[in-house]
Design a protein around this motif. Structure first.
Motif, PDB file in Angstrom:
ATOM      1  N   ASN A 168       0.836  -1.194   0.000  1.00 34.05           N
ATOM      2  CA  ASN A 168       0.000   0.000   0.000  1.00 34.05           C
ATOM      3  C   ASN A 168       0.876   1.252   0.000  1.00 34.05           C
ATOM      4  N   ASP A 337     -11.003   1.097  -0.995  1.00 32.36           N
ATOM      5  CA  ASP A 337      -9.948   2.091  -0.833  1.00 32.36           C
ATOM      6  C   ASP A 337      -9.140   1.814   0.439  1.00 32.36           C
ATOM      7  N   SER A 380      -0.103   7.465   1.975  1.00 37.83           N
ATOM      8  CA  SER A 380      -0.692   7.200   0.663  1.00 37.83           C
ATOM      9  C   SER A 380      -2.191   6.935   0.790  1.00 37.83           C
ATOM     10  N   GLY A 382      -5.013   4.762  -1.419  1.00 37.61           N
ATOM     11  CA  GLY A 382      -5.295   3.868  -2.538  1.00 37.61           C
ATOM     12  C   GLY A 382      -6.735   4.026  -2.994  1.00 37.61           C
ATOM     13  N   GLN A 384      -9.528   2.905  -5.505  1.00 29.09           N
ATOM     14  CA  GLN A 384      -9.922   1.847  -6.445  1.00 29.09           C
ATOM     15  C   GLN A 384     -10.875   2.463  -7.463  1.00 29.09           C
ATOM     16  N   ILE A 390      -6.160   0.914  -9.862  1.00 28.60           N
ATOM     17  CA  ILE A 390      -5.913   1.600  -8.588  1.00 28.60           C
ATOM     18  C   ILE A 390      -5.050   2.828  -8.852  1.00 28.60           C
ATOM     19  N   ARG A 392      -2.943   5.680  -6.696  1.00 33.21           N
ATOM     20  CA  ARG A 392      -2.445   5.863  -5.341  1.00 33.21           C
ATOM     21  C   ARG A 392      -1.641   7.155  -5.221  1.00 33.21           C
ATOM     22  N   ASP A 394       0.537   9.814  -3.292  1.00 33.50           N
ATOM     23  CA  ASP A 394       1.519   9.423  -2.284  1.00 33.50           C
ATOM     24  C   ASP A 394       2.384  10.617  -1.908  1.00 33.50           C
TER      25      ASP A 394
END
Length: 423
Positions: A168, A337, A380, A382, A384, A390, A392, A394
């Motif tokens: 993740n 998520d 981060s 994530g 979906q 996905i 992400r 960050d």
């Protein structure tokens, strides 16, 4: 210059996504961008042939500190096929053959923009097309005993948390196994593969023992001329890991790993012309669910921790500490998520630091007053976007980026975006 980012045409993506077949009112292979291929994919899997593939793109922008402000992009494309020999040939317990190919391209934000040791993009390295796995796996004598052998990456089965919680994050310090394992022994990072064998034995429902043996061949690591060679170029020894795994069952599941490895290779001692015979290390990895929302199934909070120590005689990177939390289903309307926050500390070998100080002294140059560890804070989210995509966003804050190089580099603030698509 960083490589340009190329996007597939929107029309093509929509066409591929719409090709998902339906069965009993539910989409087949909805988690794959290319769907069921008009029913062919499902039929092939029923017959014993399963195709997989994914793309990961990672863009990182250094906004402050480090070496310079700019952006770098790297990518990895993985294609695989698995053959179930029981289905294909009607053999009882025939086992499975796995073939995987990887292609990596791009530029490094760590090398070009920040100057730190922990790779900001976990998919950077080995920028060429290679064979990543050709292995055979089956149970043996009893369902509790599973054996796998062939050409493969060690980290697929050992040294990391099976749940995938650590990916993740975008930084390689978290995603994968602790990096000092590969820095101080013949343990190799994915997608570097070597000949080896791995055995898993279920001691009980919650306990498992894993042991393995892999060829050590440093000259083949990251060498594009060896991309399709299964045999080693120059064997220096064998790395032998053993791992005890505990996975408590129940409402709050967890995963705990205690591991030890020994590499029989003879290597130079740091700061000496003499050799050390054999290198070893140990590690402890843990993940535990600490909260489940009874009113919202799927919403849970997990914590994780990592500790790894490697050879002080021959490893430039002796200890790694990591800890963090991951929240699954942060919002009611976003069931897949995640939100992840992690902290890591990478400790250089004091012998390596002494060498850097001596080199600066001999050159008549001052040695910077830097800390004794590189530290990483990463946050981060994530998202979906579709069952197969996905996104992400960050943020990474890197403290003492020059701890390993002995350079005075300002702390760096890096913004990133990871894109993962399953074919």
């Amino acid at each position: 210059m960083p490589l340009p980012i190329r996007h597939a045409p929107t029309a093509l993506l929509l066409a591929l996504a719409s090709s998902t077949a339906m069965a009993d009112g539910e989409p087949l292979y909805s988690g794959a961008m290319t769907g069921d291929w008009g029913g062919l994919r499902h039929q092939l899997e029923e017959d014993g042939v399963r195709f997989t593939g994914d793309y990961t793109g990672e863009t990182a922008y250094n906004a402050n500190g480090g070496l310079r402000r700019s952006t770098r992009y790297s990518q990895n494309i993985k294609l695989g096929v698995q053959f179930d020999l029981s289905k294909l040939y009607g053999w009882e317990n025939g086992g499975r053959v796995q073939l995987t190919i990887n292609d990596r391209r791009g530029n490094s934000a760590s090398e070009d923009l920040v100057g730190n040791r922990l790779p900001i993009q976990e998919n950077y390295g080995g920028l060429y097309t290679r064979l990543t796995e050709l292995s055979y796996e089956r149970t043996l004598f009893t369902p509790a005993l599973n054996v796998k052998l062939g050409y493969m990456a060690m980290g697929n089965d050992l040294g990391g948390l099976d749940s995938g919680i650590l990916c993740n994050f975008m930084n390689a310090g978290f995603c994968g196994h602790p990096l000092n394992m590969s820095g101080g022994s013949g343990w190799t990072n994915y997608p570097n593969a070597h000949l080896g064998a791995r055995v898993k034995y279920d001691l009980s429902r919650s306990w498992q023992l894993r042991v393995a043996a892999f060829n050590v061949d440093p000259q083949s690591n990251g060498n594009s001329s060896r991309a399709w060679h299964l045999g080693p170029k120059h064997t220096t020894g064998t790395v032998l890991p053993v791992e005890l795994v505990y996975k408590p069952q129940g409402e709050l599941p967890g995963e705990y790993k205690l591991g030890y490895y020994y590499d029989s290779s003879d290597v130079k001692r740091i700061g000496s012309s003499k050799e050390v015979s054999g290198r070893s290390g140990h590690y402890l990895l843990a993940e535990q669910a600490v909260w489940n929302d009874a009113g919202s199934p799927g919403r849970s909070l997990h914590v994780f921790g990592q500790y790894s120590a490697s050879s002080e005689a021959a490893s430039p990177f002796t200890k790694w500490y990591g800890a963090g939390v991951v929240l699954y289903k942060p919002f009611e309307g976003r069931p897949r998520d995640t939100v992840a926050l992690g902290y890591g500390r990478a400790v250089p070998n004091p012998r390596s630091r002494d060498l850097l100080e001596d080199a600066a002294f001999n050159a008549g140059q001052p040695f910077p007053n830097i800390d004794n560890a590189e530290r990483l804070i990463e946050l981060s989210y994530g998202y979906q976007a579709t069952p197969w995509l996905i996104l992400r966003p960050d943020v990474q804050y890197i403290i003492e980026p020059g701890a390993f190089s002995g350079k005075d580099i300002d702390n760096a603030l890096v913004f990133g975006l990871q894109v993962k698509a399953t074919f």
